[in-house]
Scaffold this active site. Structure first.
Site, PDB file in Angstrom:
ATOM      1  N   ILE A 251      32.492  36.684  41.869  1.00  0.00           N
ATOM      2  CA  ILE A 251      32.352  35.442  42.638  1.00  0.00           C
ATOM      3  C   ILE A 251      30.899  35.271  43.095  1.00  0.00           C
ATOM      4  O   ILE A 251      30.312  34.192  42.981  1.00  0.00           O
ATOM      5  CB  ILE A 251      33.302  35.449  43.857  1.00  0.00           C
TER       6      ILE A 251
ATOM      7  N   ASN B  37      22.052  50.258  40.759  1.00  0.00           N
ATOM      8  CA  ASN B  37      22.341  50.614  39.356  1.00  0.00           C
ATOM      9  C   ASN B  37      23.504  49.850  38.742  1.00  0.00           C
ATOM     10  O   ASN B  37      24.280  50.405  37.969  1.00  0.00           O
ATOM     11  CB  ASN B  37      22.615  52.127  39.226  1.00  0.00           C
TER      12      ASN B  37
ATOM     13  N   TYR C 292      45.093  45.695  52.359  1.00  0.00           N
ATOM     14  CA  TYR C 292      43.994  44.770  52.017  1.00  0.00           C
ATOM     15  C   TYR C 292      44.147  43.448  52.774  1.00  0.00           C
ATOM     16  O   TYR C 292      43.186  42.901  53.308  1.00  0.00           O
ATOM     17  CB  TYR C 292      44.045  44.567  50.506  1.00  0.00           C
TER      18      TYR C 292
ATOM     19  N   ILE D  98      53.300  44.045  31.658  1.00  0.00           N
ATOM     20  CA  ILE D  98      53.644  43.125  32.750  1.00  0.00           C
ATOM     21  C   ILE D  98      54.617  43.824  33.686  1.00  0.00           C
ATOM     22  O   ILE D  98      55.634  44.362  33.238  1.00  0.00           O
ATOM     23  CB  ILE D  98      54.298  41.850  32.178  1.00  0.00           C
TER      24      ILE D  98
END
Ligand code: NAD
Length: 314
Positions: free
Chosen positions: A12, A34, A142, A201
């Site tokens: 992004i 790096n 998260y 999947i």
């Protein structure tokens, strides 16, 4: 405006850097040392590059002073692995952001724009599409740390006057998304299909998500720089749901051949459907997506074909 992009060499961030430069802004990028940088950026003399570790306060102190707007795009974790070590998720993302906010306070930063996650902060949707007013009950660490950061941004605005904008992103996809770190299915599926590899999947392929083309997502970040209204938290997605099977069908159509797939057990933390309500961003940011999924897929495929090794590099 003098813009600092933390994590600016990433998927992004690198598109955002190009979007900001195109609008005449000054761009400073901070990212790890790096890295294999996209040639479009590494050779652009208008970009100021800084290497360092977001978790190192001395490194951050090199780049925060002199910036006006900070785009915070660093995340030390991914949704799927953040539950493996929630303490690390907090120590890296939340504590790291608090150090950033302290520096921002010290140096009079005007605004911080934060990449949050529309796919994880809400948890199991109770109604669809999911608006910003929906309950926030993440099923992954998260999402919890993204929310905690949102709350700290609010606190720093109220107490110290640093303005902010939170973009709760759906699933961005497009050129330069790395397969190795991909948070979305599009890059992984397209890459595997292109190379004749089996696509794995989790579940029966009905898991539905909101996919937003990267250049549309970048448009929202740029709008967020100058938004003046009372709203500071925005869903950024297409507002349309696509299942994993829909994506496979679109890839098959584009490539003109069937793709091999293997359905495996569903993952507990994958909510069945997440589609974002983007009305607030339309009304208050004056933003809306412009690129159809199929067109974004064509661009992504073209990039993959021209850069056969780039998307698997770290
Ligand atoms: P990315 O991994 O491509 O980019 C993140 C960049 O941050 C990388 O270049 C990485 O090197 C850098 N970074 C990570 N840890 C660092 C550290 N300690 N010090 C310095 N730099 C560090 O990820 P992206 O897809 O561009 O995502 C950007 C942001 O958007 C992240 O905060 C992510 O959580 C959020 N987001 C992404 C998605 C998605 O599907 N891509 C969806 C919702 C939210």
């Amino acid at each position: 405006m003098k813009c600092l992009i933390l994590g600016g060499a990433g998927f992004i961030g690198s598109h955002l850097a190009q979007g900001l430069l195109a609008q005449g802004h000054e761009v400073r990028i901070f990212d790890r040392p790096n890295l294999m940088l996209p040639p479009e950026l590494s050779s652009d003399p208008r970009i100021e590059w800084f290497e360092g570790d977001f978790l190192n306060q001395d490194d951050l102190a090199q780049v925060v002073p002199g910036s006006e707007v900070i785009f915070h795009l660093v995340s030390a974790t991914l949704p799927k692995s953040s539950n493996d070590n929630p303490a690390y998720d907090v120590q890296s993302n939340v504590v790291g952001t608090l150090h950033l906010l302290e520096l921002a306070r010290l140096h009079g930063i005007r605004r911080v724009i934060f990449a949050s996650s529309g796919g994880t902060v809400y948890g199991l949707p109770r109604s669809l599409p999911v608006s910003e007013a929906h309950a926030t009950e993440p099923l992954v660490s998260y999402g919890i740390t993204k929310l905690a950061i949102e709350k700290y941004l609010h606190m720093y605005r109220e107490l110290y006057g640093i303005d902010y904008c939170v973009l709760r992103l759906a699933n961005p996809f497009g050129e330069r998304q790395r397969v190795s770190a991909a948070q979305g299915a599009v890059a992984v599926f397209l890459h595997r299909a292109l190379h004749g590899e089996m696509i794995h999947i989790w579940g029966d392929g009905s898991v539905t998500r909101d996919y937003i083309y990267i250049k549309d997502a970048v448009g929202a970040f740029i709008k967020a720089m100058n938004s003046t209204g009372e709203q500071r938290v925005f869903n950024i997605g297409s507002g349309q749901g696509l299942s994993l099977n829909d994506i496979l069908a679109a890839i098959e159509k584009l490539l003109g051949k069937p793709v091999a797939r293997n359905y495996e057990s569903a993952r507990k933390f994958d909510v069945p459907v997440n589609v974002l309500d983007i009305t607030r961003a339309r009304e208050h940011l004056g933003w809306q997506p412009a690129v159809r999924f199929e067109d974004g897929l064509v661009n992504t495929l073209a990039w993959m074909q021209q850069n056969p090794h780039a998307q698997t590099q770290a």
